[in-house]
Design an enzyme around this catalytic site. Structure first.
Site, mmCIF file in Angstrom:
data_model
loop_
_atom_site.group_PDB
_atom_site.id
_atom_site.type_symbol
_atom_site.label_atom_id
_atom_site.label_comp_id
_atom_site.label_asym_id
_atom_site.label_seq_id
_atom_site.Cartn_x
_atom_site.Cartn_y
_atom_site.Cartn_z
ATOM 1 N N SER A 105 0.833 -1.204 0.000
ATOM 2 C CA SER A 105 0.000 0.000 0.000
ATOM 3 C C SER A 105 0.874 1.262 0.000
ATOM 4 O O SER A 105 1.627 1.463 -0.958
ATOM 5 C CB SER A 105 -0.959 -0.081 1.202
ATOM 6 N N ASP A 130 -10.440 -4.380 -4.551
ATOM 7 C CA ASP A 130 -9.852 -3.292 -3.753
ATOM 8 C C ASP A 130 -10.641 -2.015 -4.027
ATOM 9 O O ASP A 130 -10.627 -1.509 -5.151
ATOM 10 C CB ASP A 130 -8.375 -3.104 -4.135
ATOM 11 N N HIS A 165 -7.842 -4.793 -0.376
ATOM 12 C CA HIS A 165 -6.580 -4.090 -0.119
ATOM 13 C C HIS A 165 -5.798 -4.904 0.914
ATOM 14 O O HIS A 165 -5.791 -4.602 2.112
ATOM 15 C CB HIS A 165 -6.930 -2.701 0.420
HETATM 16 C C1 MLT Z 1 -1.348 5.947 -0.024
HETATM 17 O O1 MLT Z 1 -1.656 6.965 0.550
HETATM 18 O O2 MLT Z 1 -0.173 5.610 -0.249
HETATM 19 C C2 MLT Z 1 -2.462 5.092 -0.491
HETATM 20 O O3 MLT Z 1 -3.667 5.805 -0.401
HETATM 21 C C3 MLT Z 1 -2.548 3.819 0.238
HETATM 22 C C4 MLT Z 1 -2.827 4.019 1.691
HETATM 23 O O4 MLT Z 1 -1.940 4.379 2.412
HETATM 24 O O5 MLT Z 1 -3.966 3.803 2.109
#
Ligand code: MLT
Length: 221
Positions: A109, A160, A191
């Protein structure tokens, strides 16, 4: 303050190991440097693991760079934090004896997103990357970067809610456009780190091992 001491001051886990390749573990929002250690140990058993903590706080949640909203990145901050992370990784590599360019990033992520940015801005630090629940880091693409010889796996879930399928396609296209060898490993989940893909990810990590200089070449007496 300059020198390796300054950049190594970031909280991190270092787990030495005799196997290869060494992994750079980059956690998701709200996690910390311990979160991906079990995954790293599973993907490359016995390999050295370097796992830094993101230095940006969103409320109480650690991240690697600022965002303006869900999936909307502060790209200037992403550039700055990527360069800081690269300085940390270079210092840690020197301190712990990791050979330059052999690290395989495993990011989840937010960690996957800064791993893509590391590939774009500091390609010499990494042999490749496993990007789990990954988005496009820069709206205008990765810039002029040569990723020939780098292997990248993108592991995004069909369900996701935060990553549209077009994001996965765009990210894969940008990485391929820069010369990387990209596998897109989808899964039916959200996710998350999909158990169903772990065997393939182990294979990707093993195939990305640049600590074996003659990998892929015929052995001659
Ligand atoms: C991010 O901010 O890198 C993406 O939105 C993934 C997350 O951190 O939820």
């Amino acid at each position: 303050m300059t020198g390796p001491g300054a950049t190594l001051a970031r909280p991190h886990v270092w787990r030495p190991g005799d196997a290869t390749p060494p992994l750079l573990l980059l956690h998701g929002t709200g996690a910390d440097e311990h979160a991906l250690v079990p995954l790293g140990a599973d993907l490359a058993p016995g390999a050295p693991l370097l796992s830094p903590r993101g230095t940006v706080l969103e409320g109480a949640m650690a991240r690697f760079f600022r965002r303006l909203g869900e999936g909307v990145f502060d790209e200037e901050d992403l550039r700055v934090r990527t360069d800081e992370l690269a300085a940390f990784v270079a210092a840690a590599a020197g301190e712990y004896g990791i050979e330059a360019g052999t690290l395989v990033a495993v990011g989840f992520s937010n960690g996957a997103n800064i791993a893509s940015s590391l590939l774009a801005r500091h390609p010499d630090l990494l042999a490749g990357a496993v990007l789990i629940a990954a988005m496009v880091p820069y709206r205008d693409g990765l810039g002029e970067v040569d990723l020939a010889g780098k292997r990248v796996a993108i592991v995004n879930g069909d369900a996701d809610p935060t990553i549209a399928p077009q994001q996965t396609t765009r990210l894969a296209g940008q990485l391929r456009g820069a010369g990387a060898q990209v596998s897109v490993l989808g899964h039916p989940g959200g996710h998350t780190v999909p158990d169903s893909r772990l065997a393939e990810l182990r294979a990707v990590v093993a195939a990305t091992d640049r600590t074996i200089p003659d990998r892929g070449k015929a052995h001659r007496p």
